[in-house]
Design an enzyme around this catalytic site. Structure first.
Site, PDB file in Angstrom:
ATOM      1  N   GLU A 108       0.895  -1.156  -0.029  1.00  0.00           N
ATOM      2  CA  GLU A 108       0.052  -0.074   0.051  1.00  0.00           C
ATOM      3  C   GLU A 108       0.820   1.219   0.091  1.00  0.00           C
ATOM      4  O   GLU A 108       0.720   2.189  -0.723  1.00  0.00           O
ATOM      5  CB  GLU A 108      -0.952  -0.127   1.255  1.00  0.00           C
ATOM      6  CG  GLU A 108      -1.998   0.983   1.051  1.00  0.00           C
ATOM      7  CD  GLU A 108      -1.540   2.429   1.930  1.00  0.00           C
ATOM      8  OE1 GLU A 108      -2.005   3.500   1.851  1.00  0.00           O
ATOM      9  OE2 GLU A 108      -0.515   2.458   2.430  1.00  0.00           O
TER      10      GLU A 108
ATOM     11  N   HIS B 242       4.061   6.894  10.132  1.00  0.00           N
ATOM     12  CA  HIS B 242       5.189   6.611   9.255  1.00  0.00           C
ATOM     13  C   HIS B 242       6.795   7.182  10.206  1.00  0.00           C
ATOM     14  O   HIS B 242       7.527   7.622   9.594  1.00  0.00           O
ATOM     15  CB  HIS B 242       5.509   7.491   8.329  1.00  0.00           C
ATOM     16  CG  HIS B 242       4.430   7.204   6.967  1.00  0.00           C
ATOM     17  ND1 HIS B 242       4.139   7.675   5.552  1.00  0.00           N
ATOM     18  CD2 HIS B 242       3.491   6.402   6.902  1.00  0.00           C
ATOM     19  CE1 HIS B 242       3.139   7.089   4.891  1.00  0.00           C
ATOM     20  NE2 HIS B 242       2.747   6.210   5.772  1.00  0.00           N
TER      21      HIS B 242
END
Lengths: 479, 479
Positions: B341, B441
């Site tokens: 993804e 992240h």
């Protein structure tokens, strides 16, 4: 000086004041039963125009608004972290000395301090079994190094000293990981300061300690530790909350864990640094002192903007504000920018030792070392009557909602503790520092933590408080 | 199937329903003017006992309580980060395949995906003039490497693309630092995705981009970027908010800044991975599909617990909950754990391509990729009548205060966007994800972000929603 003022002008009030001073039940600040004589309350209230001038000045774009933040950002951007023993700290002290002289403060000078320094060199840690995972870490100040090739050892995870004791038979030859919950800084920091020695008693070869913080973005927190006498000194470092929890979960599942740890640090004897001093000389009693302070050194991570750039900068800027406004009190205001606080108040202890003869003339010691977020009042450690005086001073900050006055039975500073311990009243600011330990001793201690408007208010409060206490007809009674 | 049910049992109601279905003014969810026929509203309400069973089960210590969290923590603790193209991700997919089979789900298998992978190797950045300061950084996914010896260049700091344009004549041969303010993720991420190409147009040799986050503890955030056609590909990385602000201040003071940057990354063509599939086969219409999903891959920092371990795990656990409770709907519920993804929905695009022939039978695509914090409702993208159906479904979550139904004109997922783009209704959960981008992240994407009780509720909502939509007498109307 104190009683003379009252004697000459108002003998009856003096009797009342003396009664008030020495009858605790009439002067207990903590119970809200302050009974200061009206004349003293009126005298403190009479400083309201000073408060208004100072607050207007620091909130005026054409005045001092934003200048504490601007000075602090230029300073931290120029020097970054300032570990005691580094040339970087000494260069920053030189810079400060020049700045303070340029502001026309009095008696600007440095006072030499000697100590044994500690410096981090290369270090790393990783979980190596059952899988490789780098562990973000910071060797603790004062830790010994590992052997040059590092240590690889099995892991025992504990959640408390009691848990360590229960698992003591499993600890020999192992790396002990502490995953203690965070309760409060003062209660939990004992794992950082004593964790290595406690585990060493049972034969641990190293300790990794969960960082002392209520919130983490995988951030390791530095800090000082010292070894107990009679135990083998073993390498010790902080790891992140997240990694401590990870290791704890894996350990509780019965997974055999191995960690590799390599640390290299350097001790250097006869390191030198300086406490930085600047003053506003008092008009009539220049040998009497109100001391206002923060520490200039920092840990070697982050930029030392919050701990304690903010405290140091509101301290000296408060003198500059008074100087610029022509506000010179009866007694002297002395600004101290301590050195080597992080290694255990080394600068403050040296100062205490070097200034024994004048300590009785210290009327109040002030420090900011717990954040310069939005201030909301005063935290004070001193006699009940002194606390009652501080209640009246705090009332003057109503326009900025900073009238809380919290009387403390414990010391209220870090460096200033050494003076509070010999019964000199101590003061710090209450400020909205709920997130202080998010940033404390990490790479996140940067200017992003500091807010210009809050710094202005902190500077103003330090200026006003130190001015009033240095100018009041009475000195703060020490008992 | 839809209309047959109504035709046989309630012809008048069908007329009303059809009118309701095709007169937008009567069915606008966003304006609160839903006019679903009573029989359909009653039918949806009739699932209340199912909702209660599922919610009881996930909140029962002897039932499923805490099991999503336990499974997710064991998974992330075992594998850590799972970048597409790594053997670590493939091992974690094998593990999932075994887990799903052990739960007796139907049709458990992987579907191969091919792509060009990118892998970070050694990298570092530092301010080297006027002083040395290490810059915490993460090379952006897809970035080219620097020359092996690195780049040392002067710095231009910009705060927007307009600012870059204004300074374009100064950019050639320089490293451009972007210090754009954070507005929102969707608005600000354009600097990460396009910053390198925009600066390259003016001859920049590299770009360092302020991490896309509203809050930082000096945390660099990873992410994907892609180069525009026709511009030279230059190395690009994210630095921290704090460092971007530091560089910005210094630059604005006129200080000449130089940065050293060294990045090494690897591209590998013909990388393979797998989408992971498991199902509950429908009782009467097994070829009709409600798809429920999250992605199993992650960035190579942190543990991929939040992004998107949480989403993947509530997806497959929702099927297990239904299975354990013997709840098998008319149509099939298909769980997809996407791969790759993070590199741009690579797994989802491959799936779309490979399943073209059955896409018309997809009734709803569900994904969780924006956090599994405490849920408070549904976000839905589809026709107005479908949205009205979802309003009724959301009402069933009153006992957990999750009845909000937000109709969106835009896509509401990440991978599922590829299906929403061809008019398949899409759904995600509204959850208290205000802090999602604090962790996104970064190394701080760990199990510490995930809360067991919230995961239970998310699992339950996915179970209930997919069950009802797969079981209802009508399919969600696509227009």
């Amino acid at each position: 000086m104190t009683s003379r003022h009252f004697r000459s002008s108002c003998p009856i009030a003096v009797v009342v004041l003396l009664l008030a001073l020495f009858i605790p039940s009439l002067t207990a600040a903590s119970s809200g039963k302050c009974r200061l004589v009206r004349s003293l309350r009126d005298e403190i209230a009479s400083y309201r125009p000073v408060v208004e001038r100072v607050l207007s000045y620091v909130q005026d774009k054409n005045g001092y608004k934003g200048r504490t933040w601007a000075a602090l950002s230029e300073f931290t951007d120029t020097f970054g972290s300032r570990l005691a023993g580094t040339s970087n700290l000494e260069n920053s002290i030189d810079y400060m000395m020049n700045s303070l002289r340029a502001k026309n403060l009095d008696n600007v000078h440095g006072e030499r301090v000697m100590f044994t320094g500690w410096q981090r060199r290369k270090e790393n840690a990783a979980l190596v079994k059952p899988r490789f995972k780098n562990l973000a870490m910071l060797g603790l100040g004062g830790s010994v190094s590992t052997a040059p090739e590092g240590i690889r050892a099995e892991v025992v995870v504990v959640t408390s000293f009691d848990d360590l004791s229960n698992k003591s038979s499993q600890v020999s030859g192992k790396i002990v990981v502490y995953n203690q919950p965070y309760v409060s800084y003062s209660e939990t920091v004992v794992y950082r300061s004593m964790g290595a020695s406690e585990a060493s008693k049972y034969g641990a070869v190293a300790t990794l300690i969960r960082s002392i913080t209520p919130f983490s973005l995988n951030s390791p927190h530095a800090g000082h530790q010292s070894y107990s006498d009679g135990v083998k000194k073993i390498p010790t470092a902080c790891i992140t909350v997240e990694d401590a929890e990870l290791l704890n979960r894996m350990y509780n599942r019965g997974t055999k864990l191995e960690i590799f740890l390599k640390m290299d640090s350097k001790f250097f004897t006869n390191a030198t640094s300086r406490n930085t001093v600047a003053e506003i000389k008092g008009k009539t009693d220049p040998d009497k002192i109100v001391l206002v302070s923060g520490h200039l050194d920092s840990w070697d991570v982050g930029q030392g903007a919050m701990d304690d750039g903010g405290g140091a900068f509101i301290s000296w800027n408060s003198l500059v504000v008074l100087k610029n406004l022509g506000l010179r009190p009866k007694r002297s205001i002395r600004c101290l920018l301590w050195t080597a606080e992080e290694e255990g108040y080394i600068g403050a202890y040296a100062y205490l030792k070097g200034h024994k003869s004048e300590l009785e003339k210290f009327n109040l010691v002030i420090e900011s070392d717990e954040g310069t977020f939005q201030p909301y009042g005063i935290e004070f450690h001193g006699s009940e009557t002194s606390a009652c005086i501080m209640v009246e001073v705090a009332k003057l900050f109503d326009s900025i909602n900073a009238t809380t006055m919290q009387s403390s039975k414990d010391n209220v500073g870090s460096d200033i503790e050494v003076f509070e311990n010999i019964n000199i009243p101590g003061l710090s600011l209450l400020n909205k520092n709920e997130k202080y330990f998010w940033y404390h001793h990490t790479e996140a201690d940067t200017m992003a933590v500091e807010d210009p408007d809050s710094l202005d208010l902190n500077t103003a409060m330090f200026a006003v408080i130190s001015y009033i206490i240095a100018d009041l007809s009475v000195e703060l009674p020490k008992s």
